[in-house]
Design a protein around this motif. Structure first.
Motif, PDB file in Angstrom:
ATOM      1  N   GLU A 270       0.889  -1.184  -0.081  1.00  9.42           N
ATOM      2  CA  GLU A 270       0.007  -0.150  -0.140  1.00  9.42           C
ATOM      3  C   GLU A 270       0.987   1.360  -0.012  1.00  9.42           C
ATOM      4  O   GLU A 270       0.372   2.365  -0.540  1.00  9.42           O
ATOM      5  CB  GLU A 270      -0.875   0.067   1.318  1.00  9.42           C
ATOM      6  CG  GLU A 270      -2.021  -1.096   1.234  1.00  9.42           C
ATOM      7  CD  GLU A 270      -3.001  -0.818   0.319  1.00  9.42           C
ATOM      8  OE1 GLU A 270      -2.924   0.078  -0.646  1.00  9.42           O
ATOM      9  OE2 GLU A 270      -4.380  -1.468   0.374  1.00  9.42           O
ATOM     10  N   ILE A 271       1.943   1.180   0.659  1.00  4.60           N
ATOM     11  CA  ILE A 271       3.092   2.366   0.778  1.00  4.60           C
ATOM     12  C   ILE A 271       3.308   2.644  -0.779  1.00  4.60           C
ATOM     13  O   ILE A 271       3.608   3.740  -1.259  1.00  4.60           O
ATOM     14  CB  ILE A 271       3.779   2.240   1.627  1.00  4.60           C
ATOM     15  CG1 ILE A 271       3.502   2.198   3.153  1.00  4.60           C
ATOM     16  CG2 ILE A 271       5.043   3.150   1.628  1.00  4.60           C
ATOM     17  CD1 ILE A 271       4.495   1.501   4.242  1.00  4.60           C
ATOM     18  N   SER A 272       3.726   1.565  -1.463  1.00  2.00           N
ATOM     19  CA  SER A 272       4.334   1.675  -2.918  1.00  2.00           C
ATOM     20  C   SER A 272       3.108   2.214  -3.729  1.00  2.00           C
ATOM     21  O   SER A 272       3.270   3.163  -4.451  1.00  2.00           O
ATOM     22  CB  SER A 272       4.665   0.386  -3.445  1.00  2.00           C
ATOM     23  OG  SER A 272       5.998  -0.119  -2.690  1.00  2.00           O
ATOM     24  N   PRO A 290      -3.110  17.269   2.663  1.00  2.00           N
ATOM     25  CA  PRO A 290      -3.975  16.704   3.472  1.00  2.00           C
ATOM     26  C   PRO A 290      -4.648  15.134   3.119  1.00  2.00           C
ATOM     27  O   PRO A 290      -4.551  14.231   3.961  1.00  2.00           O
ATOM     28  CB  PRO A 290      -5.362  17.562   3.846  1.00  2.00           C
ATOM     29  CG  PRO A 290      -4.790  19.002   3.243  1.00  2.00           C
ATOM     30  CD  PRO A 290      -3.730  18.744   2.347  1.00  2.00           C
ATOM     31  N   GLU A 291      -5.058  15.029   2.049  1.00  2.00           N
ATOM     32  CA  GLU A 291      -5.297  13.868   1.483  1.00  2.00           C
ATOM     33  C   GLU A 291      -4.165  12.598   1.458  1.00  2.00           C
ATOM     34  O   GLU A 291      -4.286  11.532   1.958  1.00  2.00           O
ATOM     35  CB  GLU A 291      -5.826  13.815  -0.115  1.00  2.00           C
ATOM     36  CG  GLU A 291      -6.146  12.241  -0.576  1.00  2.00           C
ATOM     37  CD  GLU A 291      -7.529  11.943   0.020  1.00  2.00           C
ATOM     38  OE1 GLU A 291      -7.590  10.519  -0.261  1.00  2.00           O
ATOM     39  OE2 GLU A 291      -8.190  12.351   0.829  1.00  2.00           O
ATOM     40  N   LEU A 292      -2.896  13.117   1.052  1.00  2.00           N
ATOM     41  CA  LEU A 292      -1.689  12.401   1.382  1.00  2.00           C
ATOM     42  C   LEU A 292      -1.507  11.926   2.540  1.00  2.00           C
ATOM     43  O   LEU A 292      -1.379  10.519   3.157  1.00  2.00           O
ATOM     44  CB  LEU A 292      -0.640  12.937   0.660  1.00  2.00           C
ATOM     45  CG  LEU A 292       0.752  12.129   1.014  1.00  2.00           C
ATOM     46  CD1 LEU A 292       0.854  11.228   0.088  1.00  2.00           C
ATOM     47  CD2 LEU A 292       2.063  13.385   0.628  1.00  2.00           C
ATOM     48  N   VAL A 293      -1.567  13.011   3.695  1.00  2.00           N
ATOM     49  CA  VAL A 293      -1.501  12.425   5.056  1.00  2.00           C
ATOM     50  C   VAL A 293      -2.540  11.564   5.607  1.00  2.00           C
ATOM     51  O   VAL A 293      -2.276  10.581   6.502  1.00  2.00           O
ATOM     52  CB  VAL A 293      -1.346  13.784   5.906  1.00  2.00           C
ATOM     53  CG1 VAL A 293      -1.203  13.552   7.337  1.00  2.00           C
ATOM     54  CG2 VAL A 293      -0.075  14.580   5.362  1.00  2.00           C
ATOM     55  N   ARG A 294      -3.906  11.885   5.299  1.00  2.00           N
ATOM     56  CA  ARG A 294      -5.080  10.932   5.686  1.00  2.00           C
ATOM     57  C   ARG A 294      -4.740   9.567   5.111  1.00  2.00           C
ATOM     58  O   ARG A 294      -4.896   8.564   6.051  1.00  2.00           O
ATOM     59  CB  ARG A 294      -6.217  11.534   4.914  1.00  2.00           C
ATOM     60  CG  ARG A 294      -7.351  10.745   5.600  1.00  2.00           C
ATOM     61  CD  ARG A 294      -8.624  11.068   4.651  1.00  2.00           C
ATOM     62  NE  ARG A 294      -8.510  10.580   3.265  1.00  2.00           N
ATOM     63  CZ  ARG A 294      -8.882   9.218   3.000  1.00  2.00           C
ATOM     64  NH1 ARG A 294      -8.898   8.323   4.087  1.00  2.00           N
ATOM     65  NH2 ARG A 294      -8.597   8.841   1.714  1.00  2.00           N
ATOM     66  N   ARG A 295      -4.266   9.351   3.909  1.00  2.00           N
ATOM     67  CA  ARG A 295      -3.981   8.022   3.347  1.00  2.00           C
ATOM     68  C   ARG A 295      -2.944   7.152   4.080  1.00  2.00           C
ATOM     69  O   ARG A 295      -2.832   6.104   4.294  1.00  2.00           O
ATOM     70  CB  ARG A 295      -3.726   8.031   2.071  1.00  2.00           C
ATOM     71  CG  ARG A 295      -5.054   8.547   0.899  1.00  2.00           C
ATOM     72  CD  ARG A 295      -4.511   8.457  -0.321  1.00  2.00           C
ATOM     73  NE  ARG A 295      -5.669   8.703  -1.379  1.00  2.00           N
ATOM     74  CZ  ARG A 295      -5.991   8.262  -2.483  1.00  2.00           C
ATOM     75  NH1 ARG A 295      -5.115   7.519  -3.017  1.00  2.00           N
ATOM     76  NH2 ARG A 295      -7.010   8.558  -3.054  1.00  2.00           N
ATOM     77  N   GLY A 296      -1.675   8.185   4.312  1.00  2.00           N
ATOM     78  CA  GLY A 296      -0.649   7.588   4.904  1.00  2.00           C
ATOM     79  C   GLY A 296      -1.066   7.368   6.416  1.00  2.00           C
ATOM     80  O   GLY A 296      -0.584   6.027   7.037  1.00  2.00           O
ATOM     81  N   ALA A 297      -1.736   8.073   7.180  1.00  2.00           N
ATOM     82  CA  ALA A 297      -2.427   7.722   8.435  1.00  2.00           C
ATOM     83  C   ALA A 297      -3.035   6.368   8.603  1.00  2.00           C
ATOM     84  O   ALA A 297      -3.030   5.645   9.601  1.00  2.00           O
ATOM     85  CB  ALA A 297      -2.959   8.698   9.157  1.00  2.00           C
ATOM     86  N   GLU A 298      -3.991   6.326   7.616  1.00  2.00           N
ATOM     87  CA  GLU A 298      -4.923   5.167   7.522  1.00  2.00           C
ATOM     88  C   GLU A 298      -3.951   3.637   7.517  1.00  2.00           C
ATOM     89  O   GLU A 298      -3.991   2.834   8.176  1.00  2.00           O
ATOM     90  CB  GLU A 298      -5.795   5.238   6.442  1.00  2.00           C
ATOM     91  CG  GLU A 298      -6.770   4.216   6.154  1.00  2.00           C
ATOM     92  CD  GLU A 298      -7.768   4.246   5.241  1.00  2.00           C
ATOM     93  OE1 GLU A 298      -8.506   3.353   4.816  1.00  2.00           O
ATOM     94  OE2 GLU A 298      -7.835   5.251   4.576  1.00  2.00           O
TER      95      GLU A 298
END
Length: 500
Positions: A270-272, A290-298
């Protein structure tokens, strides 16, 4: 068409079928007399002189001239090819060798390459000719591939790993991927989980190994993993982690083969995928931070939280690295039972269940922490001073420090360290702490005495990243451009590095 690896010099194929075998992997062949070499050859005491010609009456005849190469492969190469696999791998590998000429020839190629890497003067097998032979057979068959073809493809990937991890390994990984896709698409299975539960042990091993290579390859290829949707279906639940009853279903778990929980395998994939999404958004000028950070936090919250809160050993004191830290972190299970660690990992090591579980916990903790390093480089860039990256690198190194010293558990140390090259590389490239750099270099240098593997390439990559970043800091102070370790990898050598 793939080019021939540079490490294979051209000679004739089978011009010396009765050449002596090399000593076992951990021994220096140049230090033995001829009599001593004979004592360490695979024909004695563990091997038999001839493989059976058939399995259940339908196997292929094994050419006499290949017999000793096959025995060298089974005794000396297989145990270092898949360090965390259990002893059952030998049984189905023999069957594949006996039923697939491509799998057999590819095993011979690896065996000949290993002998050449060992610089054993009496061996005259040519891995180049075998490579060209197998390559031609595999790449000419562009429609469908068999289980033996897939295993041959993985053997060729191993040959690139044995010689540093660079080259056109993607071509041969793709062959295994095509076979895996055909299994996943087989209408007799209800889905990927059903396929893994009902397929043969050898097919299951090929599927899991190919998936693992696919996931880790995505880190350097910067492409979405080929089987991402399959990983989501297989690994998106809560099962198959250490301490979970579902982990008792080994058909689905990646732990027995790769030493990594399912959800961490999914996390790296998922990180790739997130890295690829970020890059595409940047190119279009539409990236939402913000969307990048949200996805990473998930990803971090759902996939990278520890399944078991109990640490393996006592916590480190801040800034403690090297042998003192390793002694401090020694788990009782190793200090009491390290005498069982003498055999080759992946073969019959004599490990108790608790020791096997501890070994998997070591590798799993390292993969979890290094996946966090990977995630935060995607979110924040290649900035070693970023607090999240510092925390993740520190967690990775603390996990590495829990690996017993070679003198206490040599086989365990090797099997763990050589299985987590990805974590060592990415953490090394993202630290500016001198103590951490020194510790990681020492871990690699302990392994570099062995004559095959990608340890040397990883060490060179890390040192070049450090050199460039130190030069940037010297020239520009604290305000300097980040050094992208993947760019450095490509600049030093156009071939991608496989961090397996």
């Amino acid at each position: 068409m793939a080019t021939t690896p540079s490490y294979m010099a051209t000679t004739s194929y089978y011009h010396h079928p009765h050449s002596q075998l090399a000593p076992s992997y951990n021994l220096d062949p140049n230090s033995f007399s001829d009599d001593e070499v004979d004592r360490h050859s695979v024909g004695s005491p563990d091997g038999v002189q001839q493989l059976p010609m058939a399995v259940n009456g339908y196997g292929l005849a094994i050419p006499v001239e290949q017999n000793r190469l096959i025995h060298h492969y089974l005794a000396n190469v297989l145990p270092i090819q898949y360090l965390l696999a259990d002893s059952s791998i030998r049984d189905f590998m023999i069957k594949l060798i006996q039923t697939s000429s491509n799998a057999r020839d590819a095993a011979c190629m690896l065996s000949a390459l290993h002998l050449r890497c060992m610089r054993y003067p009496a061996q005259s097998w040519d891995p180049n000719a075998i490579f060209n032979h197998v390559k031609g057979l595999l790449l000419d068959r562009r429609t469908s591939y068999t289980e033996g073809d897939a295993m041959a493809g993985l053997h060729i990937v191993s040959s690139f790993l044995f010689n540093g991890g660079r080259g056109e390994w993607q071509v041969f990984l793709d062959i295994a991927c095509q076979y895996v896709q055909s299994m996943l698409d087989d209408p007799s299975f209800y889905g990927p989980e059903d396929a893994l539960r009902r397929c043969s042990e050898s097919t299951r091993f090929i599927i899991k190994t190919t998936m693992w290579f696919d996931v880790l390859a995505s880190v350097t290829t910067q492409q979405v993993p080929r089987f991402l949707m399959t990983y989501r279906r297989l690994f998106g639940g809560q099962g198959a982690h250490i301490g979970d009853p579902v982990a008792g279903s080994p058909e689905i778990s990646m732990l027995p083969v790769m030493g990594c929980e399912n959800k961490i395998v999914l996390a790296i994939a998922e990180i790739s995928n997130l890295a690829c999404w970020k890059e595409s958004q940047l190119q279009r000028g539409t990236l939402s931070i913000p969307e990048l950070v949200r996805r990473g936090a998930e990803i971090e919250e759902s996939l990278l939280m520890p399944s078991s809160p109990q640490p393996l050993a006592v916590p480190l004191q801040p800034g403690m690295y090297g042998p003192q830290a390793l002694q401090h972190q020694m788990s009782p299970v190793y200090s009491h039972h390290h005498h069982h660690m003498g055999g080759p990992a992946g073969a019959d090591t004599g490990l108790t269940e608790s020791e096997v579980a501890a070994r998997r916990r070591l590798t799993n903790d390292i993969f979890r922490a290094s996946a966090k390093v990977y995630l935060h480089t995607v979110l924040s860039g290649d900035f070693p001073a970023c607090p999240d990256i510092i925390a993740a690198v520190t967690e990775t190194i603390e996990a590495l420090q829990r690996v017993p010293m070679p003198g206490q558990a040599p086989t365990l140390h090797r099997s763990v360290v050589r299985s987590v090259v990805f974590g060592i590389c990415i953490s090394g490239c993202l630290t500016d702490d001198r103590g951490q750099r020194s510790f990681l270099l020492q871990m690699l240098e302990r392994q570099q005495q062995e004559s095959v593997g990608n340890i040397g390439e990883v060490k060179r990559l890390m040192q070049e990243v450090w050199r460039r970043r130190d030069a940037e800091r010297h020239e520009h102070g604290n305000y300097y451009k980040p050094v992208d370790w993947r760019s450095v990898m490509l600049e030093s050598n156009r071939d991608l590095l496989l961090l397996v």
